[in-house]
Design an enzyme around this catalytic site. Structure first.
Site, PDB file in Angstrom:
ATOM      1  N   GLU A   1      -1.372  -0.492  -6.208  1.00 24.57           N
ATOM      2  CA  GLU A   1      -1.917   0.811  -5.479  1.00 24.57           C
ATOM      3  C   GLU A   1      -2.124   1.930  -6.565  1.00 24.57           C
ATOM      4  O   GLU A   1      -1.279   2.241  -7.121  1.00 24.57           O
ATOM      5  CB  GLU A   1      -1.464   0.989  -4.187  1.00 24.57           C
ATOM      6  CG  GLU A   1      -0.040   1.451  -3.958  1.00 24.57           C
ATOM      7  CD  GLU A   1      -0.103   2.883  -3.780  1.00 24.57           C
ATOM      8  OE1 GLU A   1      -0.694   3.542  -3.585  1.00 24.57           O
ATOM      9  OE2 GLU A   1       1.079   3.446  -4.130  1.00 24.57           O
TER      10      GLU A   1
ATOM     11  N   PHE B   1       0.691  -1.050   0.000  1.00 20.43           N
ATOM     12  CA  PHE B   1      -0.144   0.001  -0.168  1.00 20.43           C
ATOM     13  C   PHE B   1       0.823   1.341   0.002  1.00 20.43           C
ATOM     14  O   PHE B   1       1.996   0.933   0.477  1.00 20.43           O
ATOM     15  CB  PHE B   1      -0.683   0.056   1.141  1.00 20.43           C
ATOM     16  CG  PHE B   1      -1.956  -1.028   0.981  1.00 20.43           C
ATOM     17  CD1 PHE B   1      -3.313  -0.673   0.539  1.00 20.43           C
ATOM     18  CD2 PHE B   1      -1.729  -2.385   1.437  1.00 20.43           C
ATOM     19  CE1 PHE B   1      -4.193  -1.545   0.430  1.00 20.43           C
ATOM     20  CE2 PHE B   1      -2.707  -3.443   1.388  1.00 20.43           C
ATOM     21  CZ  PHE B   1      -3.863  -2.880   0.833  1.00 20.43           C
ATOM     22  N   CYS B   2       0.437   2.259  -0.493  1.00 18.69           N
ATOM     23  CA  CYS B   2       0.832   3.683  -0.494  1.00 18.69           C
ATOM     24  C   CYS B   2       1.586   4.019   1.068  1.00 18.69           C
ATOM     25  O   CYS B   2       0.763   3.837   1.937  1.00 18.69           O
ATOM     26  CB  CYS B   2      -0.027   4.657  -0.869  1.00 18.69           C
ATOM     27  SG  CYS B   2       0.615   6.300  -0.698  1.00 18.69           S
ATOM     28  N   PRO B   3       2.882   4.289   1.314  1.00 12.88           N
ATOM     29  CA  PRO B   3       3.660   4.717  -0.080  1.00 12.88           C
ATOM     30  C   PRO B   3       4.645   3.663  -0.301  1.00 12.88           C
ATOM     31  O   PRO B   3       5.702   3.573  -0.779  1.00 12.88           O
ATOM     32  CB  PRO B   3       4.527   5.848   0.539  1.00 12.88           C
ATOM     33  CG  PRO B   3       4.481   5.328   2.209  1.00 12.88           C
ATOM     34  CD  PRO B   3       3.330   4.527   2.265  1.00 12.88           C
TER      35      PRO B   3
END
Lengths: 82, 138
Positions: free
Chosen positions: A46, A19-21
């Site tokens: 993502e 997932f981000c980041p």
């Protein structure tokens, strides 16, 4: 369109599922370990990466080659420029 | 060009607010910015040794969604906010400061805190560091 048709990729960072980041951070780590001129691709599922990677590349002084849509993920390609 | 920096006063100790702290820090170091995190009150309490592994609390206004949020994060293998912060520290210049006043108030010593905390800092010292950059209160 496929990055492989355009440039030779020296290293692939598979960050799918992160997932981000996460993908950006993994890419930065890989870029640090690479040689100037190397082309790196990060694979990401993502939605932030396609926006964050070009912003980071511009800021960090690397060449952003492009975002290539694959089956269910993006391949985002940069060239280490310094 | 002056050094770009992001400073955060982290007052909150709920997981839903600690995530943005870790993610903002990651984004900032990705852009080459220096990051200073000033932990005070519940933000500091959330970094007592062993606390991050136990902490399941979310903000009062969305309290009912807490267990569901934690379940989804686990199911999707989202790294913990603490691991996200550690990654940011590996990538760039992130300094985590514990508020001296809170330390005194709760009789805490630096060894009582997770190793991600770099030092104990006074408010004036932090504001001196933060001057000229962006400062967030979370």
């Amino acid at each position: 369109m496929d990055a492989a048709n355009e440039v030779r990729i020296d290293r692939v960072v598979d960050a799918r599922g992160s997932f981000c980041p996460g993908p950006l951070m993994e890419l930065i780590r890989a870029v640090k370990e690479s040689q100037v001129g190397d082309v790196l691709a990060v694979l990401s599922t993502e939605s932030g990466s396609a926006r964050d990677v070009p912003a980071w590349a511009q800021k960090a002084g690397h060449e952003f080659i492009g975002v290539f849509e694959k089956d269910g993920y993006n391949e985002i390609v940069v060239r280490k420029a310094r | 060009m002056a050094e770009e920096k992001l400073s955060m006063v982290v007052f909150s100790g709920t997981v839903d607010k600690l995530y943005p702290v870790a993610i903002m820090a990651s984004g900032a170091v990705a852009l080459g910015q220096r990051v200073d995190i000033f932990l005070t009150f519940w933000g500091l309490m959330s970094l007592r040794k062993g606390a991050p592994q136990q902490n399941q609390q979310v903000s009062k206004d969305f309290e009912a969604m807490g267990p569901e949020m934690m379940r989804i994060m686990k199911e999707k293998n989202v790294p913990s906010w603490l691991d996200t912060l550690r990654t940011a520290k590996e990538i760039g210049d992130v300094r985590v400061h514990a508020c001296a006043m809170t330390m005194d108030l709760f009789d805490l010593k630096q060894e009582d805190l997770e190793d991600v905390v770099d030092d104990i800092t006074g408010v004036a010292q932090f504001l001196t560091e933060a001057q000229g950059g962006t400062t967030l209160f979370i």
